[in-house]
Design an enzyme around this catalytic site. Structure first.
Site, mmCIF file in Angstrom:
data_model
loop_
_atom_site.group_PDB
_atom_site.id
_atom_site.type_symbol
_atom_site.label_atom_id
_atom_site.label_comp_id
_atom_site.label_asym_id
_atom_site.label_seq_id
_atom_site.Cartn_x
_atom_site.Cartn_y
_atom_site.Cartn_z
ATOM 1 N N TYR A 85 3.064 -0.805 -0.998
ATOM 2 C CA TYR A 85 2.472 0.693 -1.191
ATOM 3 C C TYR A 85 3.680 1.653 -0.779
ATOM 4 O O TYR A 85 3.908 1.962 0.272
ATOM 5 C CB TYR A 85 1.370 0.970 -0.508
ATOM 6 C CG TYR A 85 0.093 -0.161 -0.661
ATOM 7 C CD1 TYR A 85 0.163 -1.174 -1.793
ATOM 8 C CD2 TYR A 85 -1.078 0.108 0.259
ATOM 9 C CE1 TYR A 85 -0.725 -1.844 -1.745
ATOM 10 C CE2 TYR A 85 -1.917 -0.954 0.224
ATOM 11 C CZ TYR A 85 -1.833 -1.956 -0.815
ATOM 12 O OH TYR A 85 -2.839 -2.786 -1.061
ATOM 13 N N HIS A 126 -0.536 -11.032 1.216
ATOM 14 C CA HIS A 126 -1.210 -10.431 0.068
ATOM 15 C C HIS A 126 -1.412 -11.407 -1.425
ATOM 16 O O HIS A 126 -2.503 -11.079 -1.998
ATOM 17 C CB HIS A 126 -0.095 -9.249 -0.554
ATOM 18 C CG HIS A 126 -0.773 -8.195 -0.954
ATOM 19 N ND1 HIS A 126 -0.346 -6.672 -0.830
ATOM 20 C CD2 HIS A 126 -2.165 -7.836 -1.632
ATOM 21 C CE1 HIS A 126 -0.892 -5.933 -1.292
ATOM 22 N NE2 HIS A 126 -2.163 -6.404 -1.643
#
Length: 183
Positions: A43, A112
């Protein structure tokens, strides 16, 4: 916290980010009792972890902190478009995340996405070393297939942890020896 910084490759996910407003929102959320902050090196890339790091200062013991790795971000902080679950990359990512977050440990560390080129045992094996080293308390592996879910992996060091488990939050009540658990 993902929408509080630019998204992948500088694209805004939920509109333009305003750091001052994002920090104020996070501080207010903590005042209201929110105690879990979840971010990822992807991010921003890296910008979101740094934002969360600013909020952690002086409040680390009150926050359950989660972050993720697995989408490859290069040394220029650019998303490469690849998955990377290699043990060496996992090591690089935890060190980088700890620096970005301004802390010496993460409560929950996620893979992830599973890298199909790397045996899951290699990725998780290296991550379990982070638990033994006190850099991470708990692990998780998020898999994306037809059904998307997070498979929790509970790990505890073989010796007592120097930090207390945040049991007052009710988040973790039982510690078990390190092994993969799919609930």
């Amino acid at each position: 916290c993902m929408g509080m910084t630019s998204g992948v490759a500088g694209m805004s996910v939920y509109g333009e980010a305003d750091e001052a407003e994002s920090l104020a929102t996070l501080h207010r959320a903590l005042e209201l009792g929110v105690n879990l902050l979840d971010t990822a090196d992807l991010y921003g890339p890296m910008l979101n972890e740094r934002l969360v790091g600013k909020v952690l200062a002086g409040r680390r013991q009150d926050i359950i902190l989660a972050t993720k790795f697995g989408f490859e971000v290069d040394d220029n902080e650019q998303y490469t478009g690849k998955l990377n679950g290699h043990p060496q990359y996992a090591r690089k990512c935890i060190e980088r995340s700890l620096k970005n977050l301004g802390t010496d440990y993460v409560d929950l560390y996620y893979l992830h996405r599973v890298d199909p080129r790397v045996p899951i045992e290699d990725s998780i094996g290296e991550m379990s070393r982070f638990v033994e080293e006190g850099k991470v308390r708990y692990l998780a592996c998020r898999r994306r297939r037809r059904r998307s879910y997070a498979a929790p992996i509970r790990c505890t060091p073989s010796r007592p942890c120097k930090r207390s488990t945040p049991s007052s939050t009710g988040a973790w009540r039982k510690q078990v020896p390190c092994k993969q658990r799919a609930n």
